[in-house]
Design an enzyme around this catalytic site. Structure first.
Site, PDB file in Angstrom:
ATOM      1  N   ASP A  77      26.267   5.354  -2.592  1.00  0.00           N
ATOM      2  CA  ASP A  77      27.669   5.635  -2.903  1.00  0.00           C
ATOM      3  C   ASP A  77      28.441   4.337  -3.040  1.00  0.00           C
ATOM      4  O   ASP A  77      29.334   4.211  -3.869  1.00  0.00           O
ATOM      5  CB  ASP A  77      28.324   6.482  -1.802  1.00  0.00           C
ATOM      6  N   GLN A  82      20.007  10.737 -15.173  1.00  0.00           N
ATOM      7  CA  GLN A  82      19.746  12.144 -14.841  1.00  0.00           C
ATOM      8  C   GLN A  82      19.998  12.413 -13.356  1.00  0.00           C
ATOM      9  O   GLN A  82      20.605  13.421 -12.990  1.00  0.00           O
ATOM     10  CB  GLN A  82      18.299  12.516 -15.191  1.00  0.00           C
ATOM     11  N   GLY A  92      23.594  -5.567 -37.996  1.00  0.00           N
ATOM     12  CA  GLY A  92      22.427  -5.684 -38.876  1.00  0.00           C
ATOM     13  C   GLY A  92      21.545  -6.879 -38.532  1.00  0.00           C
ATOM     14  O   GLY A  92      21.188  -7.058 -37.370  1.00  0.00           O
ATOM     15  N   THR A 125      11.674   2.200  -3.854  1.00  0.00           N
ATOM     16  CA  THR A 125      10.785   2.795  -4.851  1.00  0.00           C
ATOM     17  C   THR A 125       9.303   2.547  -4.568  1.00  0.00           C
ATOM     18  O   THR A 125       8.913   1.459  -4.162  1.00  0.00           O
ATOM     19  CB  THR A 125      11.140   2.241  -6.241  1.00  0.00           C
ATOM     20  N   GLY A 171       4.576   6.447  -6.549  1.00  0.00           N
ATOM     21  CA  GLY A 171       4.627   7.900  -6.600  1.00  0.00           C
ATOM     22  C   GLY A 171       5.985   8.463  -6.233  1.00  0.00           C
ATOM     23  O   GLY A 171       6.157   9.678  -6.175  1.00  0.00           O
ATOM     24  N   ALA A 172       6.923   7.604  -5.943  1.00  0.00           N
ATOM     25  CA  ALA A 172       8.239   8.080  -5.523  1.00  0.00           C
ATOM     26  C   ALA A 172       9.326   7.195  -6.105  1.00  0.00           C
ATOM     27  O   ALA A 172       9.679   6.165  -5.547  1.00  0.00           O
ATOM     28  CB  ALA A 172       8.350   8.112  -4.000  1.00  0.00           C
ATOM     29  N   GLY A 173       9.816   7.595  -7.276  1.00  0.00           N
ATOM     30  CA  GLY A 173      10.906   6.859  -7.899  1.00  0.00           C
ATOM     31  C   GLY A 173      12.193   7.602  -7.643  1.00  0.00           C
ATOM     32  O   GLY A 173      12.812   7.485  -6.584  1.00  0.00           O
ATOM     33  N   GLU A 196      19.245   2.283  -9.418  1.00  0.00           N
ATOM     34  CA  GLU A 196      20.316   2.894  -8.613  1.00  0.00           C
ATOM     35  C   GLU A 196      20.571   4.341  -9.028  1.00  0.00           C
ATOM     36  O   GLU A 196      21.711   4.792  -9.080  1.00  0.00           O
ATOM     37  CB  GLU A 196      21.623   2.107  -8.745  1.00  0.00           C
ATOM     38  N   THR A 212      13.982  -5.628  -6.696  1.00  0.00           N
ATOM     39  CA  THR A 212      14.810  -6.680  -7.291  1.00  0.00           C
ATOM     40  C   THR A 212      14.952  -7.838  -6.313  1.00  0.00           C
ATOM     41  O   THR A 212      15.309  -7.626  -5.152  1.00  0.00           O
ATOM     42  CB  THR A 212      16.207  -6.136  -7.646  1.00  0.00           C
TER      43      THR A 212
HETATM   44  C1  LIG Z   1      14.176  -3.882 -13.126  1.00  0.00           C
HETATM   45  C2  LIG Z   1      14.156  -2.871 -12.040  1.00  0.00           C
HETATM   46  C3  LIG Z   1      14.698  -3.182 -10.828  1.00  0.00           C
HETATM   47  C4  LIG Z   1      14.643  -2.268  -9.778  1.00  0.00           C
HETATM   48  N1  LIG Z   1      15.126  -2.631  -8.553  1.00  0.00           N
HETATM   49  C5  LIG Z   1      14.887  -1.808  -7.503  1.00  0.00           C
HETATM   50  C6  LIG Z   1      15.170  -2.232  -6.184  1.00  0.00           C
HETATM   51  O1  LIG Z   1      15.679  -3.331  -5.958  1.00  0.00           O
HETATM   52  N2  LIG Z   1      14.833  -1.424  -5.154  1.00  0.00           N
HETATM   53  C7  LIG Z   1      14.275  -0.205  -5.357  1.00  0.00           C
HETATM   54  O2  LIG Z   1      14.021   0.487  -4.383  1.00  0.00           O
HETATM   55  N3  LIG Z   1      14.020   0.250  -6.605  1.00  0.00           N
HETATM   56  C8  LIG Z   1      14.305  -0.537  -7.674  1.00  0.00           C
HETATM   57  N4  LIG Z   1      14.002  -0.107  -8.936  1.00  0.00           N
HETATM   58  C9  LIG Z   1      13.423   1.212  -9.125  1.00  0.00           C
HETATM   59  C10 LIG Z   1      14.360   2.205  -9.796  1.00  0.00           C
HETATM   60  O3  LIG Z   1      15.353   2.598  -8.893  1.00  0.00           O
HETATM   61  C11 LIG Z   1      13.490   3.375 -10.281  1.00  0.00           C
HETATM   62  O4  LIG Z   1      12.733   2.909 -11.371  1.00  0.00           O
HETATM   63  C12 LIG Z   1      14.312   4.568 -10.665  1.00  0.00           C
HETATM   64  O5  LIG Z   1      14.882   5.141  -9.523  1.00  0.00           O
HETATM   65  C13 LIG Z   1      13.504   5.615 -11.414  1.00  0.00           C
HETATM   66  O6  LIG Z   1      12.332   5.925 -10.771  1.00  0.00           O
HETATM   67  P1  LIG Z   1      10.947   5.934 -11.584  1.00  0.00           P
HETATM   68  O7  LIG Z   1      10.881   4.653 -12.320  1.00  0.00           O
HETATM   69  O8  LIG Z   1       9.854   6.280 -10.673  1.00  0.00           O
HETATM   70  O9  LIG Z   1      11.155   7.094 -12.635  1.00  0.00           O
HETATM   71  P2  LIG Z   1      10.888   8.660 -12.402  1.00  0.00           P
HETATM   72  O10 LIG Z   1      11.502   9.095 -11.130  1.00  0.00           O
HETATM   73  O11 LIG Z   1       9.433   8.913 -12.631  1.00  0.00           O
HETATM   74  O12 LIG Z   1      11.730   9.272 -13.600  1.00  0.00           O
HETATM   75  C14 LIG Z   1      11.220   9.389 -14.931  1.00  0.00           C
HETATM   76  C15 LIG Z   1      12.226  10.206 -15.751  1.00  0.00           C
HETATM   77  O13 LIG Z   1      12.387  11.524 -15.191  1.00  0.00           O
HETATM   78  C16 LIG Z   1      13.733  11.771 -14.894  1.00  0.00           C
HETATM   79  N5  LIG Z   1      13.818  12.571 -13.665  1.00  0.00           N
HETATM   80  C17 LIG Z   1      13.229  12.337 -12.481  1.00  0.00           C
HETATM   81  N6  LIG Z   1      13.574  13.269 -11.583  1.00  0.00           N
HETATM   82  C18 LIG Z   1      14.418  14.124 -12.212  1.00  0.00           C
HETATM   83  C19 LIG Z   1      15.122  15.293 -11.820  1.00  0.00           C
HETATM   84  N7  LIG Z   1      15.069  15.815 -10.588  1.00  0.00           N
HETATM   85  N8  LIG Z   1      15.901  15.898 -12.734  1.00  0.00           N
HETATM   86  C20 LIG Z   1      15.975  15.418 -13.993  1.00  0.00           C
HETATM   87  N9  LIG Z   1      15.336  14.328 -14.422  1.00  0.00           N
HETATM   88  C21 LIG Z   1      14.569  13.669 -13.537  1.00  0.00           C
HETATM   89  C22 LIG Z   1      14.342  10.395 -14.696  1.00  0.00           C
HETATM   90  O14 LIG Z   1      15.733  10.424 -14.898  1.00  0.00           O
HETATM   91  C23 LIG Z   1      13.636   9.587 -15.735  1.00  0.00           C
HETATM   92  O15 LIG Z   1      14.256   9.765 -16.961  1.00  0.00           O
HETATM   93  C24 LIG Z   1      14.085  -0.999  -9.990  1.00  0.00           C
HETATM   94  C25 LIG Z   1      13.568  -0.675 -11.244  1.00  0.00           C
HETATM   95  C26 LIG Z   1      13.585  -1.593 -12.255  1.00  0.00           C
HETATM   96  C27 LIG Z   1      12.982  -1.226 -13.571  1.00  0.00           C
END
Ligand SMILES: Cc1cc2nc3c(=O)[nH]c(=O)nc-3n(C[C@H](O)[C@H](O)[C@H](O)COP(=O)(O)OP(=O)(O)OC[C@H]3O[C@@H](n4cnc5c(N)ncnc54)[C@H](O)[C@@H]3O)c2cc1C
Ligand SMILES: Cc1cc2nc3c(=O)[nH]c(=O)nc-3n(C[C@H](O)[C@H](O)[C@H](O)COP(=O)(O)OP(=O)(O)OC[C@H]3O[C@@H](n4cnc5c(N)ncnc54)[C@H](O)[C@@H]3O)c2cc1C
Lengths: 421, 365
Positions: free
Chosen positions: A272, A402, A374, A142, A145-147, A398, A176
């Site tokens: 997977d 969505q 409650g 993550t 700009g790229a989640g 993971e 993590t």
């Molecule tokens: C406590 C914690 C531990 C983590 N550990 C790791 C880790 O070890 N390694 C790692 O790489 N990452 C890790 N992550 C990152 C995690 O995988 C991301 O937060 C997650 O993938 C979502 O990305 P984002 O937060 O950028 O949300 P965004 O991608 O910005 O999503 C925001 C919302 O939009 C929705 N959305 C986005 N794209 C679409 C689409 N195409 N269609 C429909 N809905 C969509 C999402 O479902 C979400 O509801 C961790 C996050 C947290 C909070």
């Protein structure tokens, strides 16, 4: 083959042992570490390292099973590595999902090595988890700009042909155990980060690769530890890489950019394997909450009457029964996904379905339990309010609920990513 | 060991049943629903697949042993073809299986060969009563022992094929506990309504109200004789069957809606390419899988004699009823206005979807 639901003996035995661990080592300290974010539960880490070594499992990362490949000498037993892992994780998360995330072993980092690494790389990078000291691994995908849109990561890897080293630059967030894997090797053994980067931005997904970055590598820094809603015993690190150098053979799998998305698929294959395991952890918390709910109701003379027509049930009974249906079926979906993995059946659909379901179930059950109880539910006198906070992460990391729905939908519709975004 | 793969015999059965479901039940089902009856030939052909016969040991004229898992697998396939047809084919099980599972030796010898060796004959069972809070464990129909006979009084609803039935099991409360009694055709005091019930769905399955006005049956007609019947176990088998059928119907609706969504264009793309639709489909598929696995586990627990099988069967059927309503409703929604039109089968599946919450007692595995 036939349809069966008996837990294999070794699984039942480990669960029995882990239940004690969960009660003694985890539950008893849950509140403390929730109140003291960023403190590290060393006792738990030390204990689990010793215990897991004794069990012959150095890592909580899924392993290929060496069953039956010894010239037919040994009796062939069905492989259960993933199934055991799911059961262990469920039980540890029942204890405390934050602690579970600091269980020594490779975690997602090792899972990535397992999924994408060559046999030599697996041998080289995974041995440490059986070493003297407890060690952690982490996975850095993550970026700010790229989640969910993993394909748009901007971290770059450039080969320095003179030294035959990769030079990595980029900013990762939400890693993590990133801090423990990278920084804590005084007390811990040397861990590693698996960092996802592009070696050819023009190639899009085809250019994506993962790199093993050893703990302490110069140019790499943990820049922040996040403060979170829940799972506070687990560190979530932001990591910056500035001209960080790693040896050539730390690139997992093939170093050449083919006109395929193999590198990217490596990442997805990791998921997977790990999605049902993350799902299992969510269900562990959910089970804790549901058991607590039923216990408190029973103490207060509210019994759940199974077998009655719905019209005769009280609202509380209906809701508890619905929670049980959700939990049981979600767990069976996890089991099926890992059973398929053990039997080398492609399980992308089942794996994502189990994560969709567990994400829903974990949040719904914990939320419902707090609601039904409650003032008891909302109170910090009990752990339930903490489980409510802990469980929510299952629907986010993971692959969010969505994103997993997208994966499921593409599978059942036969669509590519371009056809269904 | 955990395992999720049917064995070879089960696979063969699923294949055979699946062919019948696709080639016979499905094409006939819609017209049968409109016309209000099933072609007898269709039922006979399903009967010849031998699902019930395979559950009855050789000693009683069958050729296998009862397995609730196998029953659930077959039940899902049949219901996938057409629910009314599936239930009709299985009606004799409502009579035979309780006797197999809880009947006295003489009862097994008297009835089982007659049922399984012959052609499909409507031996049926009467469980449901016409009350909003109908509870199979607290029946209003009563049985009392008087002068060496049981006297049955009360009213039953939704009794499949009651009109033609050779005999039926009537469930009644004996000292407050549900027990089963074999009531032969034309027993004095037994009246079957002339007209079949009219229901929200399942029009092709003929079901009737039945009145019992002091119907006398000999002591030997109580299932299990003097020691009686573990009805909760029977109920669990009914619930597993209900859940399996719900999975079958839901799968039918899901498949249809998925295929439609991949064909139908709106706003320049297939509607399946819109997340609002794709996510509905993803959730439908996920919930179908969830229910199927719960059903399998409950069935497996029945087969292995686990104590909590009854609770699991209850959870499976309760969950499946919700699932079937959700999935079939969404199938209609995904077809838009066309979903509401009887030219497409989804509206039928939606009407059936609502039924699973109430029609425990229509099938047994
Ligand atoms: C406590 C914690 C531990 C983590 N550990 C790791 C880790 O070890 N390694 C790692 O790489 N990452 C890790 N992550 C990152 C995690 O995988 C991301 O937060 C997650 O993938 C979502 O990305 P984002 O937060 O950028 O949300 P965004 O991608 O910005 O999503 C925001 C919302 O939009 C929705 N959305 C986005 N794209 C679409 C689409 N195409 N269609 C429909 N809905 C969509 C999402 O479902 C979400 O509801 C961790 C996050 C947290 C909070
Ligand atoms: C009984 C009845 C009476 C009617 N009366 C009238 C009337 O008096 N006058 C009149 O003009 N019409 C009438 N209609 C038509 C009705 O308005 C349409 O059926 C309705 O607008 C849906 O259109 P459709 O059936 O073509 O479905 P579609 O447009 O094909 O939709 C199919 C599915 O795809 C979904 N979908 C479509 N586009 C999108 C999108 N962009 N994003 C997400 N999901 C999407 C829909 O929600 C639906 O679930 C009637 C229909 C019925 C059944």
């Amino acid at each position: 083959m036939t349809i069966e639901f008996e837990a294999p003996k070794p699984i039942a035995q480990t669960q029995f042992v882990l239940k004690t661990v969960a009660e003694e080592m985890m539950r008893s300290k849950s509140r403390y570490f929730d109140d003291h974010e960023h403190e590290i539960p060393w006792d738990y880490i030390e204990f689990m390292h010793t215990a897991m070594k004794a069990m012959g499992a150095g890592s909580l990362a899924p392993k290929e099973r060496d069953n039956g490949h010894d010239g037919g000498q040994k009796e062939k037993r069905p492989p259960i590595a993933y199934q055991s892992l799911a059961a262990q994780i469920e039980m540890l998360a029942w204890g405390d999902v934050g602690f579970y995330l600091v269980t020594p072993g490779g975690g997602l980092g090792a899972a990535a090595v397992q999924a994408a690494g060559t046999p030599e790389q697996k041998a080289k990078f995974l041995a440490r988890f059986m070493g003297e000291k407890p060690t952690l691994g982490a996975m850095c995908m993550t970026e700010a700009g790229a989640g969910s849109d993993t394909s748009s990561i901007r971290t770059r890897a450039v080969l320095d042909e003179k030294t035959n080293e990769w030079i990595l630059n980029g900013e990762k967030i939400f890693v993590t155990a990133g801090d423990k894997a990278f920084n804590e090797y005084e007390k811990l053994g040397k861990g590693f980060l698996v960092v996802w980067a592009s070696i050819d931005p023009a190639a899009g997904r085809a250019g994506m690769r993962s790199f093993v970055v050893e703990g302490g590598t110069p140019g790499v820094k943990v820049t922040k530890l996040e403060e979170k809603l829940g799972i506070r015993a687990s560190d979530t690190a932001a990591i910056s890489l500035v001209d960080a150098r790693v040896p050539f053979d730390h690139i997992l799998g093939s170093p050449t950019v083919e006109k395929t998305t193999k590198g990217f698929k490596g990442a997805m294959a990791t998921f997977d394997a790990t999605r049902p395991l993350v799902a299992a952890s969510g269900l562990g918390v959910a089970r804790a909450a549901l058991e607590f709910l039923k216990e408190k109701l029973a103490e207060n003379g509210v019994e759940i009457r199974y077998g009655l027509p719905r019209q005769k049930l009280t609202n509380i009974e209906r809701e508890v029964i619905d929670c049980e249906i959700m939990l049981k079926s979600a767990w069976l979906m996890v089991l099926k996904a890992v059973w398929m993995a053990d039997n080398k059946q492609p399980n992308a659909l089942e794996s994502s379905m189990s994560k969709v379901k567990a994400g829903d179930v974990g949040t719904k059950i914990t939320q419902k339990a707090v609601e039904i109880l409650g003032p008891l539910g909302y109170s910090r006198e009990f752990l339930l309010e903490k489980w409510f906070r802990d469980a929510k992460i299952t629907d986010i990391y993971e692959g969010t609920g969505q994103i997993n729905r997208l994966v499921v939908a593409r599978q059942i519709l036969g669509y590519s990513g371009a056809e269904l975004r | 060991m955990y395992s999720f793969e049917p064995n070879e015999e089960q696979k063969m059965l699923i294949e055979a049943v699946g062919k019948y479901a696709a080639n016979d039940l499905r094409p006939a089902g819609r017209e049968a629903e409109e016309g209000g009856s099933l072609p007898p030939k269709l039922i006979d052909k399903g009967w010849e697949l031998g699902v019930l016969q395979a559950s009855i040991p050789e000693a009683y004229g069958g050729f296998g042993d009862r397995s609730a898992v196998t029953g659930a697998l077959a039940g899902e396939e049949l219901a996938f073809g057409n629910l009314a047809g599936a239930l009709a084919v299985g009606v004799p099980s409502l009579f035979a299986l309780p006797i197999l599972l809880g009947g006295a030796e003489e009862q097994k010898q008297e009835y089982l060969p007659k049922i399984v060796e012959g052609n499909w004959t409507p031996y049926t069972a009467a469980l449901i009563e016409f009350a909003f809070d109908f509870d199979p464990l607290a029946l209003k129909t009563t049985a009392t022992l008087a002068g060496g006979e049981y006297v049955l009084s009360g009213e039953k609803a939704y009794v499949p094929f009651a009109k033609e039935a050779q005999a039926m099991i009537v469930y009644a409360a004996l000292d407050g506990v549900t027990q089963g009694f074999i009531v032969p055709k034309a027993a004095p005091g037994l009246t079957v309504a002339d007209e079949a019930e009219k229901m929200l769905g399942l029009n092709a399955l003929p079901t009737y109200r039945v009145k019992l006005d002091g119907v006398k049956v000999p002591k030997a007609n109580r299932i299990g004789g003097d020691s009686g019947l573990d009805f909760e176990r029977i109920l669990a088998s009914m619930r597993v069957a209900n859940a399996a059928a719900a999975v079958g119907v839901a799968r039918a609706a899901f498949d249809y809606a998925r295929d439609y969504a991949k064909e139908r264009e709106a706003f320049g793309v297939k509607i399946a390419q819109k997340q609002a639709v794709a996510f509905m489909l993803a959730e439908m598929r996920t919930e179908i899988e969830a229910s199927r696995l719960l059903t399998w586990e409950a069935a497996w627990k029945l087969d292995t004699g686990k104590d909590d099988a009854n609770v699991d069967a209850y959870l499976a059927s309760t969950g499946a009823a919700d699932m079937a309503m959700m999935v079939t409703d969404r199938a209609v929604q995904i077809l838009g206005g066309h979903g509401y039109i009887r030219e497409h089968p989804v509206e039928m599946w939606m009407r059936e979807g609502r039924g699973f919450a109430m029609w425990t007692g229509f099938a047994m595995v």
